[in-house]
Design an enzyme around this catalytic site. Structure first.
Site, mmCIF file in Angstrom:
data_model
loop_
_atom_site.group_PDB
_atom_site.id
_atom_site.type_symbol
_atom_site.label_atom_id
_atom_site.label_comp_id
_atom_site.label_asym_id
_atom_site.label_seq_id
_atom_site.Cartn_x
_atom_site.Cartn_y
_atom_site.Cartn_z
ATOM 1 N N GLY A 29 3.281 19.496 -40.856
ATOM 2 C CA GLY A 29 2.801 18.151 -41.162
ATOM 3 C C GLY A 29 2.084 17.590 -39.946
ATOM 4 O O GLY A 29 0.855 17.497 -39.873
ATOM 5 N N TYR A 66 11.866 6.264 -31.556
ATOM 6 C CA TYR A 66 12.150 7.499 -30.802
ATOM 7 C C TYR A 66 11.780 7.376 -29.319
ATOM 8 O O TYR A 66 11.825 8.374 -28.605
ATOM 9 C CB TYR A 66 11.348 8.684 -31.363
ATOM 10 N N CYS A 71 9.183 -10.129 -33.566
ATOM 11 C CA CYS A 71 10.138 -10.854 -32.722
ATOM 12 C C CYS A 71 11.312 -9.992 -32.279
ATOM 13 O O CYS A 71 12.467 -10.260 -32.625
ATOM 14 C CB CYS A 71 10.619 -12.081 -33.480
HETATM 15 N N1 LLP Z 1 9.669 20.754 -43.491
HETATM 16 C C1 LLP Z 1 10.827 20.053 -43.475
HETATM 17 C C2 LLP Z 1 11.938 20.514 -44.315
HETATM 18 C C3 LLP Z 1 10.931 18.904 -42.683
HETATM 19 O O1 LLP Z 1 12.072 18.228 -42.668
HETATM 20 C C4 LLP Z 1 9.840 18.486 -41.888
HETATM 21 C C5 LLP Z 1 9.919 17.286 -41.056
HETATM 22 C C6 LLP Z 1 8.659 19.237 -41.951
HETATM 23 C C7 LLP Z 1 8.602 20.365 -42.756
HETATM 24 C C8 LLP Z 1 7.420 18.871 -41.184
HETATM 25 O O2 LLP Z 1 7.611 18.934 -39.808
HETATM 26 P P1 LLP Z 1 6.352 18.738 -38.831
HETATM 27 O O3 LLP Z 1 5.474 19.957 -38.980
HETATM 28 O O4 LLP Z 1 5.654 17.493 -39.222
HETATM 29 O O5 LLP Z 1 6.966 18.646 -37.474
HETATM 30 N N2 LLP Z 1 9.455 10.809 -38.206
HETATM 31 C C9 LLP Z 1 9.593 11.779 -37.154
HETATM 32 C C10 LLP Z 1 9.439 13.199 -37.640
HETATM 33 C C11 LLP Z 1 10.409 13.571 -38.739
HETATM 34 C C12 LLP Z 1 10.250 14.995 -39.212
HETATM 35 C C13 LLP Z 1 11.111 15.250 -40.400
HETATM 36 N N3 LLP Z 1 10.970 16.533 -41.000
HETATM 37 C C14 LLP Z 1 8.571 11.450 -36.062
HETATM 38 O O6 LLP Z 1 7.837 10.473 -36.188
HETATM 39 O O7 LLP Z 1 8.514 12.138 -35.042
#
Ligand code: LLP
Length: 421
Positions: free
Chosen positions: A277, A318, A346
């Site tokens: 992602g 984070y 705020c």
């Molecule tokens: N597959 C699964 C099962 C996942 O849980 C996730 C992300 C992905 C793929 C995609 O991961 P990526 O390639 O995007 O690293 N909100 C957090 C990130 C949460 C990620 C959750 N799972 C942030 O802003 O850093």
């Protein structure tokens, strides 16, 4: 590499000056580059071109329909974690046989929705979920392909809130118990075991945890085959990190990541699925914002901008860093000043960066928060009754609003006051 560069003294998204977008759409606003999205997706595909594969875009990172349509048209599959994400993928034109359904808490209604609409595979995360899925599928007269998500107990060496592959995390089935769970799966009606799934965390900047996890998956796959299971797919999750600081060592490239996959599981003859992602969309987006006030505090200067933690939660949640750059290109020798860049919400937590080094700034100036395309707009809220932040997609010299800013009337219209009040 991304397509947010200075041209003629001003930061552009591809060939569109960001000030033009701010003039026409207002701020704050997320701006995405179609060329960057395409480039990043293509890099993953090239990294796996030695084998059968499907790159499933992690919809949670950016679920705008236009982004999903662009990805789907390039041939991407989708990794979804809710009924809503499933419906978004379908609405963007992605066929069910390219959608994988992940997540620890799928409800019966979500399972039925995806089975009726068509699904490539469920990634099952627990025994109770597996039994419920069997009942729901069987009840619908369907047999659904499943992979079981295993927890390899590997330290992903990332922020604790986004690490998922340690035994203390809620995700997957302990790998030591996997053979028993597969044995049970083989006896359940409505399920067809096709693969193994793993995802150890997000924003990984080191390939070694991937290698360790994938070696365990390879070993398990061999054992499962000995047990008589037909394993034809490996879903290796997402998680490859991106550079959030321009001046920092860049994390490994998709090509190097693809090589780790080849080294660890390449000889198993399985179709490979990955779920990136952030790496695709993170650096394909910026959050454009305008300075409201420059406020001189006792011992520091605050840049109060019109974006806030409700629009981009990552720094507050984070402690994440996003480079903040002025839209007007500073002169090479321009003096820099130190600012705490904050939003109007705020809470003191509504701070994007302390001590940001920026040229002289004034009310009305535009800034861009870089690397904001992933987990930006999707995590936005209306906290402080601030309208949900809009989104724009740029391609070449043109752009389109792909999510409009709601009006205050629309926001108020969603609430209702009971007649007995
Ligand atoms: N597959 C699964 C099962 C996942 O849980 C996730 C992300 C992905 C793929 C995609 O991961 P990526 O390639 O995007 O690293 N909100 C957090 C990130 C949460 C990620 C959750 N799972 C942030 O802003 O850093």
């Amino acid at each position: 590499m991304d397509h947010f560069q200075y041209q003629h003294g001003e930061l552009h998204a591809e060939d569109v000056p960001l000030s033009r977008i701010a003039d026409q759409v207002g701020s704050p606003v997320y701006v995405y580059s179609a060329a960057t999205l395409t480039r990043h997706f293509t890099l993953f595909r090239q990294a796996l071109d030695w084998t059968d594969h499907l790159v499933c875009f992690a919809v949670k990172s950016n679920s705008n329909l236009a982004v999903l349509k662009l990805m789907g048209d390039l041939g991407a599959g989708m990794d979804v974690v809710s009924g809503g994400e499933y419906l978004r993928a379908k609405a963007a034109g992605v066929p069910g046989d390219r959608i994988v359904f992940s997540g620890v808490g799928k409800t019966e209604a979500e399972m039925a929705l995806a089975i009726r609409g068509g699904i490539r595979q469920f990634n099952v995360e627990s025994e109770p979920e597996m039994r419920v899925l069997s009942r729901v599928a069987h009840g619908l007269g369907a047999t659904v392909p499943i992979a079981i998500r295993v927890n390899p107990d590997v330290d992903a060496k990332t922020h604790e809130k986004i690490a998922t592959g340690k035994s203390e995390n809620k995700f997957g089935i302990p790998i030591a118990r996997a053979r028993d769970v597969y044995a049970e799966a083989a006896t359940l009606p409505g399920l067809q075991v096709v693969g193994v799934d793993v995802h150890i965390g997000s924003q990984l900047t080191d390939l070694e945890p991937f290698r360790a996890a994938y070696l365990k998956v390879a070993e398990l796959t061999r054992a499962l085959r000995e047990d008589g299971h037909v394993i034809t797919r490996l879903d290796l999750g997402g998680g490859l990190g991106i550079p959030y600081r321009r001046d920092n060592n860049a994390p490994p490239l998709p090509l190097e990541y693809g090589q780790v996959i080849r080294d660890t599981v390449g000889d198993l003859g399985c179709e490979i699925e990955i779920e990136p992602g952030r790496n695709i969309v993170g650096n394909a987006g910026v959050l454009l914002s305008q300075v409201i006030y420059v406020k001189n505090g006792e011992d520091r200067d605050f840049l109060i901008v019109d974006a806030a933690m409700n629009d981009l939660l990552r720094p507050a949640m984070y402690g994440a860093h996003h480079d903040i750059v002025p839209v007007v290109e500073p002169a090479v020798a321009a003096a820099v000043q130190s600012f705490d860049v904050v939003g109007p919400v705020c809470e003191s937590g509504d701070t994007f960066q302390k001590g940001a080094q920026l040229p002289d700034m004034a009310a009305g100036d535009l800034v861009a928060f870089r690397s904001a395309g992933a987990y930006g707009a999707v995590m936005a809220s209306e906290y402080n009754s601030r309208p949900l932040v809009p989104e724009v997609l740029v391609s070449g010299d043109h752009f389109a609003v792909i999510r409009a800013r709601p009006t205050f009337e629309e926001m108020l219209a969603r609430d209702s006051i009971p007649e007995w009040l």
